[in-house]
Design a protein around this motif. Structure first.
Motif, PDB file in Angstrom:
ATOM      1  N   PRO A 215       0.822  -1.207   0.000  1.00  0.00           N
ATOM      2  CA  PRO A 215       0.000   0.000   0.000  1.00  0.00           C
ATOM      3  C   PRO A 215       0.853   1.253   0.000  1.00  0.00           C
ATOM      4  O   PRO A 215       1.996   1.244   0.428  1.00  0.00           O
ATOM      5  CB  PRO A 215      -0.811  -0.124   1.306  1.00  0.00           C
ATOM      6  CG  PRO A 215       0.031  -1.006   2.187  1.00  0.00           C
ATOM      7  CD  PRO A 215       0.686  -1.976   1.262  1.00  0.00           C
ATOM      8  N   ARG A 216       0.293   2.308  -0.525  1.00  0.00           N
ATOM      9  CA  ARG A 216       1.026   3.571  -0.564  1.00  0.00           C
ATOM     10  C   ARG A 216       1.281   4.084   0.845  1.00  0.00           C
ATOM     11  O   ARG A 216       0.482   3.862   1.759  1.00  0.00           O
ATOM     12  CB  ARG A 216       0.208   4.616  -1.342  1.00  0.00           C
ATOM     13  CG  ARG A 216       0.047   4.270  -2.814  1.00  0.00           C
ATOM     14  CD  ARG A 216      -0.730   5.357  -3.519  1.00  0.00           C
ATOM     15  NE  ARG A 216      -0.980   5.017  -4.914  1.00  0.00           N
ATOM     16  CZ  ARG A 216      -1.648   5.786  -5.750  1.00  0.00           C
ATOM     17  NH1 ARG A 216      -2.142   6.938  -5.331  1.00  0.00           N
ATOM     18  NH2 ARG A 216      -1.825   5.416  -6.991  1.00  0.00           N
ATOM     19  N   GLN A 261      11.101  18.724 -17.247  1.00  0.00           N
ATOM     20  CA  GLN A 261      11.254  19.763 -16.235  1.00  0.00           C
ATOM     21  C   GLN A 261       9.937  20.007 -15.508  1.00  0.00           C
ATOM     22  O   GLN A 261       9.911  20.194 -14.289  1.00  0.00           O
ATOM     23  CB  GLN A 261      11.757  21.049 -16.890  1.00  0.00           C
ATOM     24  CG  GLN A 261      13.202  20.950 -17.372  1.00  0.00           C
ATOM     25  CD  GLN A 261      13.657  22.198 -18.109  1.00  0.00           C
ATOM     26  OE1 GLN A 261      12.842  22.960 -18.656  1.00  0.00           O
ATOM     27  NE2 GLN A 261      14.970  22.414 -18.148  1.00  0.00           N
ATOM     28  N   SER A 262       8.828  19.978 -16.266  1.00  0.00           N
ATOM     29  CA  SER A 262       7.510  20.177 -15.656  1.00  0.00           C
ATOM     30  C   SER A 262       7.191  19.040 -14.693  1.00  0.00           C
ATOM     31  O   SER A 262       6.712  19.278 -13.571  1.00  0.00           O
ATOM     32  CB  SER A 262       6.444  20.264 -16.747  1.00  0.00           C
ATOM     33  OG  SER A 262       5.156  20.375 -16.175  1.00  0.00           O
ATOM     34  N   ALA A 263       7.463  17.805 -15.122  1.00  0.00           N
ATOM     35  CA  ALA A 263       7.200  16.652 -14.257  1.00  0.00           C
ATOM     36  C   ALA A 263       8.068  16.697 -13.009  1.00  0.00           C
ATOM     37  O   ALA A 263       7.602  16.408 -11.901  1.00  0.00           O
ATOM     38  CB  ALA A 263       7.452  15.359 -15.032  1.00  0.00           C
ATOM     39  N   MET A 264       9.343  17.070 -13.152  1.00  0.00           N
ATOM     40  CA  MET A 264      10.251  17.153 -12.013  1.00  0.00           C
ATOM     41  C   MET A 264       9.757  18.189 -11.018  1.00  0.00           C
ATOM     42  O   MET A 264       9.815  17.981  -9.803  1.00  0.00           O
ATOM     43  CB  MET A 264      11.662  17.492 -12.500  1.00  0.00           C
ATOM     44  CG  MET A 264      12.352  16.335 -13.231  1.00  0.00           C
ATOM     45  SD  MET A 264      13.791  16.856 -14.211  1.00  0.00           S
ATOM     46  CE  MET A 264      14.793  17.668 -12.958  1.00  0.00           C
ATOM     47  N   SER A 265       9.254  19.303 -11.545  1.00  0.00           N
ATOM     48  CA  SER A 265       8.747  20.354 -10.664  1.00  0.00           C
ATOM     49  C   SER A 265       7.541  19.867  -9.871  1.00  0.00           C
ATOM     50  O   SER A 265       7.448  20.080  -8.655  1.00  0.00           O
ATOM     51  CB  SER A 265       8.368  21.577 -11.500  1.00  0.00           C
ATOM     52  OG  SER A 265       7.783  22.582 -10.690  1.00  0.00           O
ATOM     53  N   LYS A 266       6.603  19.196 -10.551  1.00  0.00           N
ATOM     54  CA  LYS A 266       5.403  18.707  -9.882  1.00  0.00           C
ATOM     55  C   LYS A 266       5.740  17.655  -8.825  1.00  0.00           C
ATOM     56  O   LYS A 266       5.070  17.547  -7.798  1.00  0.00           O
ATOM     57  CB  LYS A 266       4.438  18.122 -10.903  1.00  0.00           C
ATOM     58  CG  LYS A 266       3.799  19.147 -11.830  1.00  0.00           C
ATOM     59  CD  LYS A 266       2.867  18.462 -12.831  1.00  0.00           C
ATOM     60  CE  LYS A 266       2.215  19.474 -13.760  1.00  0.00           C
ATOM     61  NZ  LYS A 266       1.312  18.814 -14.745  1.00  0.00           N
ATOM     62  N   LEU A 267       6.783  16.866  -9.096  1.00  0.00           N
ATOM     63  CA  LEU A 267       7.169  15.783  -8.194  1.00  0.00           C
ATOM     64  C   LEU A 267       8.212  16.222  -7.172  1.00  0.00           C
ATOM     65  O   LEU A 267       8.686  15.398  -6.374  1.00  0.00           O
ATOM     66  CB  LEU A 267       7.711  14.604  -9.013  1.00  0.00           C
ATOM     67  CG  LEU A 267       6.676  13.900  -9.898  1.00  0.00           C
ATOM     68  CD1 LEU A 267       7.362  13.031 -10.944  1.00  0.00           C
ATOM     69  CD2 LEU A 267       5.729  13.056  -9.046  1.00  0.00           C
ATOM     70  N   ARG A 280       6.960   6.614  -9.210  1.00  0.00           N
ATOM     71  CA  ARG A 280       6.660   5.224  -8.843  1.00  0.00           C
ATOM     72  C   ARG A 280       6.032   5.144  -7.461  1.00  0.00           C
ATOM     73  O   ARG A 280       5.106   4.381  -7.222  1.00  0.00           O
ATOM     74  CB  ARG A 280       7.941   4.389  -8.917  1.00  0.00           C
ATOM     75  CG  ARG A 280       8.355   4.062 -10.341  1.00  0.00           C
ATOM     76  CD  ARG A 280       9.707   3.354 -10.413  1.00  0.00           C
ATOM     77  NE  ARG A 280      10.015   2.983 -11.784  1.00  0.00           N
ATOM     78  CZ  ARG A 280      11.241   2.673 -12.226  1.00  0.00           C
ATOM     79  NH1 ARG A 280      12.273   2.681 -11.382  1.00  0.00           N
ATOM     80  NH2 ARG A 280      11.429   2.335 -13.484  1.00  0.00           N
ATOM     81  N   ARG A 281       6.549   5.947  -6.532  1.00  0.00           N
ATOM     82  CA  ARG A 281       5.981   5.951  -5.187  1.00  0.00           C
ATOM     83  C   ARG A 281       4.536   6.452  -5.211  1.00  0.00           C
ATOM     84  O   ARG A 281       3.707   6.025  -4.419  1.00  0.00           O
ATOM     85  CB  ARG A 281       6.808   6.850  -4.260  1.00  0.00           C
ATOM     86  CG  ARG A 281       8.171   6.270  -3.880  1.00  0.00           C
ATOM     87  CD  ARG A 281       8.759   7.011  -2.702  1.00  0.00           C
ATOM     88  NE  ARG A 281       8.978   8.425  -2.980  1.00  0.00           N
ATOM     89  CZ  ARG A 281      10.081   8.926  -3.532  1.00  0.00           C
ATOM     90  NH1 ARG A 281      11.091   8.110  -3.853  1.00  0.00           N
ATOM     91  NH2 ARG A 281      10.206  10.215  -3.748  1.00  0.00           N
TER      92      ARG A 281
END
Length: 286
Positions: A215-216, A261-267, A280-281
């Motif tokens: 589970p998360r 870059q957008s994905a890295m910022s959101k994550l 993945r988490r």
């Protein structure tokens, strides 16, 4: 309804759209087509017919114009169908009964296999030059591509491990799952059919869920990535460079960098590797 029935129904609907498109794009008044079963073409889609003579037509391999197109895997034309000597006339009752004079048959090839034949015809003798041939070939190619994608989706579905198996998934199997996920994302990026896209999306969700070991965590933060951001991250997860990702997804390299870059910022990640781990988490990637 089982998976094979659903697949057959889905394929038949794709054929229906192709036959309707054939009339629209070639401007020939009548079009029909069928997929292969038991070494024969079973005509199920008919547009523009004036009679019921074509209903239920089954064309055997090598017989008639369509049967020749099927086994030769190339288009066949009968400018004057009634007097054509290069084909058998097993189906004159259906074709001539419909009043067709000129008939053009194009096979639908999927991975080298003839999956069906689509036809377009006219009531009077009519030339079949580029104006007719090119759009007919384009319709056949589009149908071929859609059927190929559907087959690949079905194949991937059958290979998807069951939840009980995923808990003890070996590293090699997990890596293959991730490669499969990335491949499906790249396929989905070029699919126009909403039904196929929906099936792909459900399969991707299953693959992402299967890779979770448990589970998360309680401090899980909901992160929403755009479809293209997920596409790019799924390729990056396999170690692909920006140039390789751009080639796979048919994007510009600068566009890939922007999505990353957008994905890295959101994550809240400082590197692509950290972004992949965070995705993945979050259950966004397998």
């Amino acid at each position: 309804m089982g998976a094979p029935d659903l697949q057959a129904t889905s394929d038949a609907l794709a054929l229906d759209r192709a036959v309707a498109d054939l009339v629209r794009r070639t401007h020939f008044p009548v079009a029909f087509g069928g997929l292969t079963r038991d070494d024969a073409i079973h005509v199920t889609s008919i547009v523009g017919a004036r009679t019921h003579n074509l209903d239920g037509l089954v064309v055997q391999a090598s017989r008639g114009l369509g049967g020749r197109a099927l086994v030769e895997k190339r288009p066949r034309l009968a400018m004057d169908y009634r007097s054509a000597r290069s084909i058998t006339h097993d189906y004159d009752r259906a074709i001539l009964g419909e009043g067709i004079a000129t008939l053009f048959a194009v096979p639908v090839l999927v991975s080298g296999r003839a999956r069906g034949v689509i036809y377009c015809g006219s009531w009077a003798e009519a030339p079949v030059g580029d104006v007719v041939a090119r759009p007919a070939f384009a319709v056949a190619d589009a149908l071929s591509n859609e059927l190929r994608i559907r087959e690949e989706v079905q194949r991937r579905l059958t290979l998807t491990p069951r939840p009980a198996e995923s808990a003890t998934m070996a590293p090699a199997a997990r890596e293959e799952l991730r490669r499969t996920y990335a491949e499906l994302r790249s396929i989905a990026a070029v699919v126009d059919d909403p039904a196929v896209r929906e099936r792909l999306a459900r399969l991707e969700q299953r693959l992402a869920a299967l890779s979770q070991d448990g589970p998360r965590p309680a401090d899980h933060v909901d992160v929403r990535l755009s479809p293209r951001e997920v596409d790019v991250l799924s390729c990056a997860a396999l170690g692909a460079t920006n140039a390789e990702i751009a080639s796979t997804l048919e994007l510009k390299e600068g566009t890939v960098k922007s999505y990353l870059q957008s994905a890295m910022s959101k994550l809240d990640a400082s590197t692509r590797h950290a972004a992949v781990a965070a995705a993945r988490r979050a259950g966004l990637l397998p």
